[in-house]
Design an enzyme around this catalytic site. Sequence first.
Site, mmCIF file in Angstrom:
data_model
loop_
_atom_site.group_PDB
_atom_site.id
_atom_site.type_symbol
_atom_site.label_atom_id
_atom_site.label_comp_id
_atom_site.label_asym_id
_atom_site.label_seq_id
_atom_site.Cartn_x
_atom_site.Cartn_y
_atom_site.Cartn_z
ATOM 1 N N CYS A 145 -126.997 8.181 38.320
ATOM 2 C CA CYS A 145 -128.238 7.595 37.793
ATOM 3 C C CYS A 145 -129.388 7.880 38.765
ATOM 4 C CB CYS A 145 -128.073 6.100 37.593
ATOM 5 S SG CYS A 145 -126.722 5.682 36.470
ATOM 6 N N CYS B 108 -119.510 6.431 43.437
ATOM 7 C CA CYS B 108 -119.705 6.279 41.990
ATOM 8 C C CYS B 108 -119.472 7.619 41.299
ATOM 9 C CB CYS B 108 -121.118 5.773 41.698
ATOM 10 S SG CYS B 108 -121.383 5.312 39.966
ATOM 11 N N CYS C 98 -130.762 4.967 41.015
ATOM 12 C CA CYS C 98 -129.795 4.119 41.724
ATOM 13 C C CYS C 98 -130.326 3.730 43.095
ATOM 14 C CB CYS C 98 -128.466 4.850 41.872
ATOM 15 S SG CYS C 98 -127.211 3.893 42.768
#
Length: 361
Positions: free
Chosen positions: A87, A83, A90
Amino acid sequence: MFTTQIVFVKMLLQVCFSSLHRVLAGALEKAFGWMGISDGGGRARRVAHRSTRESHIKADESEAATPKTPTPTSVNYHFTRQCNYKCGFCFHTAKTSFVLPIEEAKRGLRLLKDAGMEKINFSGGEPFLHEKGEFLGKLVQFCKEDLQLPSVSIVSNGSMIREKWFQKYGEYLDILAISCDSFEEDTNKLIGRTQGRKSHLDNLCKVRNWCREYKVAFKINSVINTFNVDEDMREHILQLCPVRWKVFQCLVIEGENAGENALREAERFVISDQQFQDFLDRHSDIACLVPESNQKMRDSYLILDEYMRFLDCTEGRKDPSKSVLDVGVENAIQFSGFDEKMFLKRGGKYTWSKADMRLEW
Protein backbone atom coordinates in the site's frame (compact mmCIF):
# COMPACT_ATOMS: atom_id res chain seq x y z
CA MET A 1 -12.93 62.72 103.97
CA PHE A 2 -11.32 64.52 101.07
CA THR A 3 -8.49 61.99 100.99
CA THR A 4 -10.99 59.12 100.86
CA GLN A 5 -12.72 60.71 97.84
CA ILE A 6 -9.41 61.04 95.99
CA VAL A 7 -8.61 57.35 96.56
CA PHE A 8 -12.07 56.37 95.34
CA VAL A 9 -11.69 58.42 92.11
CA LYS A 10 -8.29 56.83 91.43
CA MET A 11 -9.72 53.35 91.82
CA LEU A 12 -12.63 54.22 89.52
CA LEU A 13 -10.25 55.57 86.84
CA GLN A 14 -8.12 52.39 87.05
CA VAL A 15 -11.18 50.20 86.50
CA CYS A 16 -12.25 52.37 83.55
CA PHE A 17 -8.78 52.27 81.93
CA SER A 18 -8.56 48.52 82.47
CA SER A 19 -11.95 47.95 80.82
CA LEU A 20 -11.06 50.30 77.97
CA HIS A 21 -7.77 48.43 77.40
CA ARG A 22 -9.59 45.08 77.16
CA VAL A 23 -12.14 46.50 74.69
CA LEU A 24 -9.45 48.06 72.50
CA ALA A 25 -7.28 44.93 72.59
CA GLY A 26 -10.23 42.77 71.50
CA ALA A 27 -11.07 45.16 68.68
CA LEU A 28 -7.46 45.25 67.46
CA GLU A 29 -7.21 41.48 67.57
CA LYS A 30 -10.34 41.11 65.43
CA ALA A 31 -9.12 43.74 62.98
CA PHE A 32 -5.52 42.60 62.57
CA GLY A 33 -5.34 39.11 64.03
CA TRP A 34 -5.40 37.36 60.61
CA MET A 35 -2.46 39.50 59.52
CA GLY A 36 -0.32 37.97 62.29
CA ILE A 37 -0.29 41.13 64.51
CA SER A 38 -2.14 39.70 67.54
CA ASP A 39 -0.38 37.69 70.20
CA GLY A 40 -1.17 34.52 72.13
CA GLY A 41 -2.59 31.12 71.27
CA GLY A 42 -5.10 32.59 68.79
CA ARG A 43 -2.29 33.85 66.62
CA ALA A 44 -0.49 30.50 66.76
CA ARG A 45 -3.63 28.71 65.66
CA ARG A 46 -4.18 31.15 62.78
CA VAL A 47 -0.57 30.97 61.64
CA ALA A 48 -0.78 27.18 61.67
CA HIS A 49 -4.05 27.29 59.69
CA ARG A 50 -2.54 29.67 57.13
CA SER A 51 0.57 27.47 56.83
CA THR A 52 -1.57 24.38 56.22
CA ARG A 53 -3.62 26.21 53.62
CA GLU A 54 -0.48 27.40 51.82
CA SER A 55 0.91 23.84 51.89
CA HIS A 56 -2.26 22.56 50.20
CA ILE A 57 -1.99 25.25 47.51
CA LYS A 58 1.66 24.40 46.86
CA ALA A 59 0.82 20.69 46.69
CA ASP A 60 -1.98 21.38 44.18
CA GLU A 61 0.37 23.53 42.08
CA SER A 62 3.05 20.82 42.21
CA GLU A 63 0.54 18.16 41.15
CA ALA A 64 -0.62 20.33 38.25
CA ALA A 65 2.98 20.89 37.14
CA THR A 66 3.76 17.14 37.16
CA PRO A 67 2.16 15.40 34.13
CA LYS A 68 -0.07 12.49 35.04
CA THR A 69 1.22 9.14 33.79
CA PRO A 70 -1.20 7.92 31.09
CA THR A 71 -2.97 4.61 31.59
CA PRO A 72 -2.39 2.18 28.68
CA THR A 73 -6.09 1.36 28.44
CA SER A 74 -5.92 0.46 24.75
CA VAL A 75 -2.64 -0.56 23.09
CA ASN A 76 -1.78 -1.27 19.46
CA TYR A 77 1.02 -3.82 19.22
CA HIS A 78 2.68 -3.90 15.77
CA PHE A 79 4.68 -7.04 16.49
CA THR A 80 5.83 -7.40 12.86
CA ARG A 81 6.59 -4.94 10.08
CA GLN A 82 6.55 -7.53 7.30
CA CYS A 83 3.63 -7.46 4.83
CA ASN A 84 2.63 -9.12 1.58
CA TYR A 85 0.89 -5.95 0.30
CA LYS A 86 2.51 -2.72 -0.89
CA CYS A 87 0.00 0.00 0.00
CA GLY A 88 1.51 3.29 -1.15
CA PHE A 89 0.49 5.26 1.95
CA CYS A 90 1.49 2.64 4.56
CA PHE A 91 2.91 4.38 7.64
CA HIS A 92 4.33 1.29 9.40
CA THR A 93 6.63 -0.20 6.79
CA ALA A 94 8.98 -3.22 6.66
CA LYS A 95 12.08 -1.44 8.02
CA THR A 96 13.05 -4.56 10.02
CA SER A 97 12.12 -8.24 9.98
CA PHE A 98 12.45 -8.60 13.77
CA VAL A 99 9.78 -10.36 15.85
CA LEU A 100 10.15 -10.89 19.61
CA PRO A 101 10.33 -14.45 20.95
CA ILE A 102 6.82 -15.33 22.06
CA GLU A 103 7.67 -15.63 25.75
CA GLU A 104 9.15 -12.12 25.73
CA ALA A 105 6.06 -10.81 23.95
CA LYS A 106 3.86 -12.44 26.59
CA ARG A 107 5.98 -10.93 29.38
CA GLY A 108 5.50 -7.46 27.89
CA LEU A 109 1.75 -8.00 27.51
CA ARG A 110 1.50 -9.02 31.15
CA LEU A 111 3.36 -5.85 32.19
CA LEU A 112 0.86 -3.82 30.18
CA LYS A 113 -2.10 -5.63 31.76
CA ASP A 114 -0.68 -4.93 35.24
CA ALA A 115 -0.39 -1.24 34.25
CA GLY A 116 -4.09 -1.02 33.32
CA MET A 117 -4.43 -2.33 29.76
CA GLU A 118 -8.00 -3.43 28.91
CA LYS A 119 -7.75 -3.79 25.13
CA ILE A 120 -4.94 -5.09 22.92
CA ASN A 121 -4.97 -4.70 19.15
CA PHE A 122 -2.50 -6.78 17.12
CA SER A 123 -1.37 -5.24 13.87
CA GLY A 124 1.59 -5.06 11.50
CA GLY A 125 2.68 -5.23 8.78
CA GLU A 126 0.39 -8.16 8.22
CA PRO A 127 -0.02 -10.02 11.53
CA PHE A 128 -1.13 -13.32 9.90
CA LEU A 129 2.08 -13.52 7.87
CA HIS A 130 4.45 -14.57 10.70
CA GLU A 131 4.30 -18.34 11.27
CA LYS A 132 1.12 -18.41 9.15
CA GLY A 133 -0.89 -16.88 11.97
CA GLU A 134 0.19 -19.32 14.72
CA PHE A 135 2.27 -16.76 16.60
CA LEU A 136 -0.67 -14.34 16.48
CA GLY A 137 -3.17 -17.01 17.54
CA LYS A 138 -1.11 -17.95 20.60
CA LEU A 139 -0.90 -14.30 21.67
CA VAL A 140 -4.65 -13.83 21.16
CA GLN A 141 -5.38 -16.90 23.30
CA PHE A 142 -2.90 -15.76 25.99
CA CYS A 143 -4.46 -12.30 26.23
CA LYS A 144 -8.00 -13.60 26.53
CA GLU A 145 -7.45 -16.78 28.56
CA ASP A 146 -4.47 -15.93 30.80
CA LEU A 147 -4.66 -12.14 31.07
CA GLN A 148 -8.48 -12.07 30.93
CA LEU A 149 -8.50 -8.89 28.84
CA PRO A 150 -11.98 -7.53 28.07
CA SER A 151 -11.04 -6.98 24.42
CA VAL A 152 -8.62 -8.63 21.98
CA SER A 153 -8.64 -7.41 18.39
CA ILE A 154 -6.67 -7.70 15.14
CA VAL A 155 -6.19 -5.48 12.08
CA SER A 156 -5.37 -7.46 8.93
CA ASN A 157 -5.56 -7.14 5.16
CA GLY A 158 -7.42 -10.48 5.18
CA SER A 159 -5.35 -12.19 2.50
CA MET A 160 -3.56 -14.70 4.78
CA ILE A 161 -6.48 -15.75 6.98
CA ARG A 162 -7.73 -19.34 6.79
CA GLU A 163 -10.84 -20.92 8.27
CA LYS A 164 -8.79 -23.33 10.39
CA TRP A 165 -7.40 -20.29 12.27
CA PHE A 166 -10.96 -19.35 13.30
CA GLN A 167 -11.62 -22.93 14.32
CA LYS A 168 -8.62 -22.89 16.63
CA TYR A 169 -8.53 -19.31 17.94
CA GLY A 170 -11.81 -17.61 17.00
CA GLU A 171 -13.38 -17.99 20.45
CA TYR A 172 -10.59 -15.84 21.99
CA LEU A 173 -10.95 -12.96 19.51
CA ASP A 174 -13.40 -10.11 20.05
CA ILE A 175 -12.94 -8.00 16.91
CA LEU A 176 -11.32 -8.57 13.52
CA ALA A 177 -10.81 -5.47 11.38
CA ILE A 178 -10.09 -5.90 7.67
CA SER A 179 -8.50 -3.02 5.78
CA CYS A 180 -10.39 -2.18 2.60
CA ASP A 181 -9.95 1.18 0.88
CA SER A 182 -12.13 0.64 -2.17
CA PHE A 183 -14.90 -1.58 -3.49
CA GLU A 184 -13.46 -1.32 -6.97
CA GLU A 185 -10.74 -3.91 -7.63
CA ASP A 186 -8.78 -1.65 -9.98
CA THR A 187 -8.59 1.08 -7.33
CA ASN A 188 -7.22 -1.39 -4.78
CA LYS A 189 -4.53 -2.35 -7.29
CA LEU A 190 -3.60 1.31 -7.85
CA ILE A 191 -3.26 1.76 -4.09
CA GLY A 192 -1.19 -1.43 -3.73
CA ARG A 193 -3.70 -3.33 -1.62
CA THR A 194 -3.35 -6.53 -3.59
CA GLN A 195 -1.09 -9.53 -4.18
CA GLY A 196 -0.82 -11.23 -7.54
CA ARG A 197 -4.16 -12.22 -9.01
CA LYS A 198 -5.95 -12.64 -5.69
CA SER A 199 -9.11 -10.57 -5.28
CA HIS A 200 -9.00 -8.41 -2.18
CA LEU A 201 -12.78 -8.05 -2.24
CA ASP A 202 -13.31 -11.83 -2.44
CA ASN A 203 -11.09 -12.25 0.62
CA LEU A 204 -13.01 -9.52 2.42
CA CYS A 205 -16.36 -11.25 1.89
CA LYS A 206 -14.93 -14.66 2.84
CA VAL A 207 -13.53 -13.35 6.13
CA ARG A 208 -16.77 -11.52 6.85
CA ASN A 209 -18.67 -14.82 6.60
CA TRP A 210 -16.18 -16.60 8.86
CA CYS A 211 -16.55 -13.86 11.45
CA ARG A 212 -20.29 -14.44 11.49
CA GLU A 213 -19.90 -18.21 11.69
CA TYR A 214 -17.30 -18.18 14.47
CA LYS A 215 -18.82 -15.29 16.42
CA VAL A 216 -16.15 -12.62 15.96
CA ALA A 217 -17.22 -8.98 15.62
CA PHE A 218 -16.40 -7.75 12.10
CA LYS A 219 -14.94 -4.31 11.44
CA ILE A 220 -13.68 -2.45 8.34
CA ASN A 221 -10.84 0.10 8.19
CA SER A 222 -10.55 2.44 5.20
CA VAL A 223 -7.87 5.02 4.43
CA ILE A 224 -9.28 7.87 2.35
CA ASN A 225 -6.82 9.13 -0.27
CA THR A 226 -6.64 10.64 -3.75
CA PHE A 227 -7.68 7.36 -5.41
CA ASN A 228 -10.89 6.69 -3.46
CA VAL A 229 -11.97 10.10 -2.12
CA ASP A 230 -14.81 10.41 -4.67
CA GLU A 231 -16.09 6.86 -4.24
CA ASP A 232 -19.54 6.12 -2.81
CA MET A 233 -19.20 3.10 -0.52
CA ARG A 234 -22.58 3.21 1.18
CA GLU A 235 -24.19 0.21 -0.52
CA HIS A 236 -21.23 -2.10 0.14
CA ILE A 237 -20.86 -1.08 3.78
CA LEU A 238 -24.55 -1.67 4.41
CA GLN A 239 -24.31 -5.13 2.84
CA LEU A 240 -21.26 -6.13 4.89
CA CYS A 241 -22.74 -4.62 8.07
CA PRO A 242 -19.57 -4.15 10.17
CA VAL A 243 -19.90 -3.24 13.85
CA ARG A 244 -17.59 -0.30 13.10
CA TRP A 245 -16.32 1.33 9.93
CA LYS A 246 -13.15 3.26 10.77
CA VAL A 247 -12.49 5.94 8.14
CA PHE A 248 -8.99 7.46 8.30
CA GLN A 249 -7.57 10.47 6.53
CA CYS A 250 -4.32 9.55 4.75
CA LEU A 251 -1.48 10.38 7.16
CA VAL A 252 2.15 11.23 6.34
CA ILE A 253 4.86 10.06 8.77
CA GLU A 254 8.47 11.12 8.20
CA GLY A 255 10.78 8.15 7.76
CA GLU A 256 7.91 5.75 7.04
CA ASN A 257 5.99 7.04 4.01
CA ALA A 258 7.80 10.35 3.40
CA GLY A 259 11.38 11.63 3.47
CA GLU A 260 14.81 10.31 2.56
CA ASN A 261 14.80 6.95 4.33
CA ALA A 262 11.14 6.13 3.74
CA LEU A 263 10.05 2.92 2.00
CA ARG A 264 6.87 4.56 0.69
CA GLU A 265 6.00 7.90 -0.92
CA ALA A 266 2.61 8.92 0.39
CA GLU A 267 2.56 12.52 -0.85
CA ARG A 268 0.59 11.59 -3.97
CA PHE A 269 -2.10 9.98 -1.79
CA VAL A 270 -2.65 12.96 0.51
CA ILE A 271 -6.03 14.72 0.50
CA SER A 272 -7.09 18.02 2.05
CA ASP A 273 -9.19 18.37 5.19
CA GLN A 274 -12.07 19.60 3.03
CA GLN A 275 -11.89 16.57 0.72
CA PHE A 276 -11.95 14.30 3.74
CA GLN A 277 -14.95 16.15 5.16
CA ASP A 278 -16.78 15.87 1.81
CA PHE A 279 -16.29 12.10 1.90
CA LEU A 280 -17.64 11.96 5.46
CA ASP A 281 -20.65 14.11 4.51
CA ARG A 282 -21.46 11.78 1.62
CA HIS A 283 -21.48 8.79 4.00
CA SER A 284 -23.01 10.51 7.04
CA ASP A 285 -26.08 8.24 7.02
CA ILE A 286 -23.94 5.17 7.80
CA ALA A 287 -24.50 4.60 11.52
CA CYS A 288 -21.32 2.56 12.12
CA LEU A 289 -18.99 5.16 10.54
CA VAL A 290 -16.20 6.35 12.88
CA PRO A 291 -14.21 9.20 11.28
CA GLU A 292 -10.59 9.90 12.19
CA SER A 293 -8.86 12.95 10.80
CA ASN A 294 -5.09 13.39 10.99
CA GLN A 295 -5.53 15.66 14.02
CA LYS A 296 -7.46 13.00 15.93
CA MET A 297 -5.27 10.11 14.88
CA ARG A 298 -1.68 11.34 15.28
CA ASP A 299 -1.41 11.59 19.10
CA SER A 300 -4.33 9.52 20.37
CA TYR A 301 -3.01 6.00 19.80
CA LEU A 302 -0.60 4.06 21.98
CA ILE A 303 1.59 2.25 19.46
CA LEU A 304 4.13 -0.42 20.37
CA ASP A 305 6.65 -1.45 17.74
CA GLU A 306 8.27 -4.84 17.23
CA TYR A 307 10.68 -4.21 20.13
CA MET A 308 7.79 -3.17 22.43
CA ARG A 309 8.82 0.48 22.34
CA PHE A 310 6.15 3.19 22.38
CA LEU A 311 6.25 5.35 19.25
CA ASP A 312 5.82 9.11 19.66
CA CYS A 313 4.23 10.61 16.50
CA THR A 314 3.73 14.16 17.80
CA GLU A 315 6.51 15.60 15.61
CA GLY A 316 5.29 13.90 12.44
CA ARG A 317 7.68 10.97 12.78
CA LYS A 318 7.95 7.88 14.98
CA ASP A 319 10.34 8.52 17.87
CA PRO A 320 10.75 5.34 19.97
CA SER A 321 10.87 5.12 23.74
CA LYS A 322 12.92 2.50 25.51
CA SER A 323 11.32 -0.95 25.54
CA VAL A 324 8.79 -1.73 28.25
CA LEU A 325 10.72 -4.97 28.66
CA ASP A 326 13.78 -3.01 29.79
CA VAL A 327 12.40 -0.03 31.74
CA GLY A 328 8.79 -0.95 32.54
CA VAL A 329 5.52 0.52 31.28
CA GLU A 330 5.38 3.61 33.51
CA ASN A 331 8.81 4.81 32.40
CA ALA A 332 8.39 3.99 28.70
CA ILE A 333 4.92 5.49 28.35
CA GLN A 334 6.22 8.92 29.41
CA PHE A 335 7.87 9.08 25.97
CA SER A 336 4.85 7.92 23.95
CA GLY A 337 3.44 11.37 23.14
CA PHE A 338 0.04 9.90 24.01
CA ASP A 339 -2.84 12.36 24.34
CA GLU A 340 -5.25 10.60 26.68
CA LYS A 341 -7.87 13.35 26.41
CA MET A 342 -7.94 13.09 22.61
CA PHE A 343 -8.15 9.29 22.92
CA LEU A 344 -11.36 9.68 24.93
CA LYS A 345 -12.65 12.54 22.78
CA ARG A 346 -12.36 10.53 19.55
CA GLY A 347 -14.31 7.66 21.16
CA GLY A 348 -11.29 5.43 21.69
CA LYS A 349 -13.09 3.67 24.51
CA TYR A 350 -16.30 1.97 23.38
CA THR A 351 -18.13 -1.35 23.76
CA TRP A 352 -15.22 -3.50 22.63
CA SER A 353 -15.92 -6.91 24.17
CA LYS A 354 -18.04 -9.15 21.95
CA ALA A 355 -19.76 -10.47 25.09
CA ASP A 356 -21.21 -6.96 25.60
CA MET A 357 -22.16 -6.25 21.98
CA ARG A 358 -25.28 -8.47 21.92
CA LEU A 359 -24.74 -9.23 18.26
CA GLU A 360 -27.06 -11.46 16.27
CA TRP A 361 -24.67 -13.91 14.67
